[in-house]
Structures are given as C-alpha cells and as structure tokens.
Design an enzyme around this catalytic site. Structure first.
Site, mmCIF file in Angstrom:
data_model
loop_
_atom_site.group_PDB
_atom_site.id
_atom_site.type_symbol
_atom_site.label_atom_id
_atom_site.label_comp_id
_atom_site.label_asym_id
_atom_site.label_seq_id
_atom_site.Cartn_x
_atom_site.Cartn_y
_atom_site.Cartn_z
ATOM 1 N N CYS A 193 12.306 -50.581 -34.219
ATOM 2 C CA CYS A 193 12.944 -51.093 -33.241
ATOM 3 C C CYS A 193 12.862 -52.602 -33.065
ATOM 4 C CB CYS A 193 13.140 -50.490 -31.963
ATOM 5 S SG CYS A 193 13.466 -48.780 -32.145
ATOM 6 N N HIS A 246 15.438 -54.083 -25.907
ATOM 7 C CA HIS A 246 15.961 -53.116 -26.845
ATOM 8 C C HIS A 246 16.517 -51.752 -25.682
ATOM 9 C CE1 HIS A 246 16.128 -50.015 -29.530
ATOM 10 N NE2 HIS A 246 14.718 -49.258 -29.176
ATOM 11 N N ASN A 268 20.385 -45.450 -28.682
ATOM 12 C CA ASN A 268 19.452 -46.287 -29.162
ATOM 13 C C ASN A 268 19.597 -46.731 -30.794
ATOM 14 O OD1 ASN A 268 17.102 -47.190 -30.324
ATOM 15 N ND2 ASN A 268 15.799 -45.953 -29.210
#
Ligand code: COA
Length: 327
Positions: free
Chosen positions: A114, A254, A284
């Site tokens: 990520c 994020h 996500n």
C-alpha cells in the site's frame, strides 16, 4: 531558488463494475451496517475478467499526461507501485511503457504494497534532484480482487481495484516535494501476506487448497501497527518540512479504514475538512489509494496553489511512508 520535484499532472481510473455492500450481503455472511461502521466502505470497483492492472494504469497515466501537457515520448522513467502485476514478468511498468508509446522511458515496478505509490514518488523525487529536466510517471495500480478470497468476509469486503498516476518533473517555483520518509518492518510480515504464488510456495494443488494464493490478514493486529506507524511518519514528514500540524492544509492518507482516518484526524488535531476521504466509494485499493485521492482532490479544486499537503501510507511488509509537498 531550489529546484524541487513537482507534480504537474494527476490521473486516475477505476473499473466500471461496482460492487456494493448490499451486493456482498447476498454473497457472504455480512451486512451493510457491519462494513460501514467497521471500515467506512459503501462500495468498491472490481475489474471484469480480462481487465488487467496495466489497463487501469494506462488509463490513469493518459489522464495524468494529458493534464501535464506532456507526450508519452517525452517520459524518461515509469515507476509503478503494485502488488498485483499482470504477470511476474514483465513488470506492469514495461507494459504501460509499451502501451503509452513511451519508448524513451526506463520502466520498473516497486513492491511496497500500500506504500507503493509513495515509495515510487520518493524514488522519482531522488532522480529529479539528480536531473531536474527528467519527466517521470509515478503510478499506483492494483487488481486486488484477483488476490481476494471471496469466501473470507474479513478481507473481501475491504480490498478493491483501481489506479492513479502523477507526472513529476523539476520546478523552480514555490511548489514541490519537501520531504520523503520511507520505513519498513519485515519482522511481522505474516500479519498481512499472500504466501503462495512466489518462489517459496510455487502454485500447486496443495497451495490452492490452503488458500495461500489469496490475501491473509490479521485485521486487529494490522490496525494497531497501522495507527502507530501512520501517526509517527506524519510527524516525521512534517518535521522534516519544518511544519507543525497547523501548517497543514490537507492530509491524504491511505484509504484503509475510516476508523484509522478518524484516529489520525484526532491525533493530529485536524478539522474534518482537512482530511481527505473517499474510502466509501473505492474501498482499499492499496498502492492506488493515495494517487486516486490526490487526483480527486486536484480535479475537484480542493488543492489550491501554495497548499501544504501531507501524504502517508501503510501496508503489508510492513511498509509505511510519508511525503510532504507544497502544491
Ligand atoms: C478488518 C477489520 C475491519 C475488522 O474489524 P474488527 O473490529 O477488528 O473486527 P474483528 O476482526 O475483531 O471481528 C469482529 C467480529 O466481526 C466478524 N466479522 C469479520 N468480518 C466481518 C464481515 N465482513 N461482516 C460481518 N462480520 C464480520 C468477525 O468474525 C468477528 O466475529 P466474532 O466476534 O463472532 O468472532 C479491522 O480489523 C481493520 O480494519 N483492520 C485494519 C485492516 C487494514 O487496514 N488492512 C489494510 C492495511 S493496508
């Protein structure tokens, strides 16, 4: 006047197909209420069969190049943060280079989960400091839906697909990247992993029956590590830029979980309007989440010239990163 790396164009792309929490209710034992309160996600975009990571990355890149007014042939480097490449070889970056017609550009992928986009942007920043005339495409792109176990309700409600891109080059004006911080802790890798498909566990019937070709996550443990690392890297990146919380105009973190974003807002003493949120629409998307958010903030007019922006990420590995920039 210092030459800094500046983002001169942003772009993003998500697959057309939308999967809502209501859709998931008919697939697994879950509810819209559980997913919304625990994660903040209402829907996510899922690639159709045949729609690949590089397809999303190319669309996001074209949008970013068009905004920057830069032709693909002018690019010197393409860096893609991803954990879900089309194939182990070649890299997504090479496929993007070919499809864009960016024959002059070097191309490689960055494996930082990520944090892939912020790692890529930090690498771009270093190249530009060395040679400010370089034009670099930094991308975050994922098709996580193909690494998701659709019978595992603890992960399949969270992860999704998308891509975002930024064109970076040297600039002498006030704007640009001010600080970059990269971190990792490989000792706890088992908390968030895809065990199989690599050379340690080549694909076979045993690996498939164990589900090792899918994402495995110890959600609670990941949550605890994420909030600590994100808060710490936020302070570190701001300190290196010479900022306090009060200097910040927008936090782009994020988009992993609304509760993590709320925690950060409280700990950094930020009002709601200074924390960008789009997890409700996209879920996500790992390395794609920050560049998609950046592009949305940019195109919606939320970023004003001179704004101080902090971007922070956390993901499997673990990896975490922070980048400050003046818009
Ligand atoms: C995954 C996450 C949302 C789970 O939330 P949580 O509050 O920690 O929930 P738990 O895992 O403790 O599970 C609580 C209960 O909900 C259940 N549950 C899990 N997923 C569910 C779902 N999709 N729908 C309904 N119930 C669910 C669990 O089985 C458990 O039931 P039990 O109490 O009967 O055992 C949360 O831990 C999280 O967001 N972690 C960080 C994940 C992350 O950000 N990862 C990416 C980093 S890049």
């Amino acid at each position: 006047m210092t030459t800094r790396s500046k983002i001169v164009g942003t772009g993003s792309f998500v697959p057309e197909q939308v999967l809502t929490n209501r859709d998931l209710e008919s697939m697994i034992d879950t509810s819209d209420e559980w997913i919304t309160t625990r994660t903040g996600i209402k829907q996510r975009h899922i690639a159709r069969p045949g729609e690949n990571n590089s397809d999303l990355a190319v669309e996001a890149s074209r949008a970013a190049l068009s905004m920057a007014g830069i032709e693909p042939a002018e690019l010197d480097l393409i860096i893609v943060g991803t954990l879900t490449g089309d194939m182990p070889m070649p890299s997504v970056a090479c496929l993007v280079q070919d499809r864009l017609g960016a024959g002059h550009a070097g191309a490689f992928d960055v494996s930082a989960t990520c944090s892939g986009f912020l790692y890529s942007l930090s690498i771009a920043d270093k190249f530009i400091k060395d040679n400010p005339s370089m034009k670099i495409l930094a991308i975050g792109s994922e098709v996580l839906s193909r690494r998701t176990n659709w019978n595992d309700r603890t992960t399949c409600v969270i992860f999704a697909d998308g891509a975002g891109a930024a064109v970076v080059t040297g600039s002498d004006d006030e704007g640009g990247i001010l600080s970059t911080c990269l971190h990792a802790d490989g000792s706890v890798w088992e908390l968030l992993t895809i065990r199989g498909l690599g050379t340690a566990h080549p694909i076979d019937q045993d690996i498939i029956s164990k589900g090792w070709h899918y994402i495995e996550m110890k959600g609670r443990d990941v949550f605890k590590h994420a909030v600590k690392a994100l808060e710490s890297v936020a302070h570190e990146a701001m300190e290196r830029a010479g900022w306090t919380n009060e200097d910040l105009d927008l936090l782009i973190a994020h988009q992993a979980n609304i509760r993590i974003l709320d925690f950060l807002r409280e700990r950094l003493h930020l009002p709601k309007e200074k924390v960008f949120i789009n997890i409700d629409k996209y879920g996500n998307t790992s390395a794609a989440s920050i560049p998609i958010a950046l592009d949305e903030a940019n195109r919606s007019g939320r970023l004003k010239k001179g704004d101080n922006i902090l971007m922070i990420s956390f993901g499997g590995g673990f990896t975490w990163a922070g980048v400050t920039m003046r818009w």
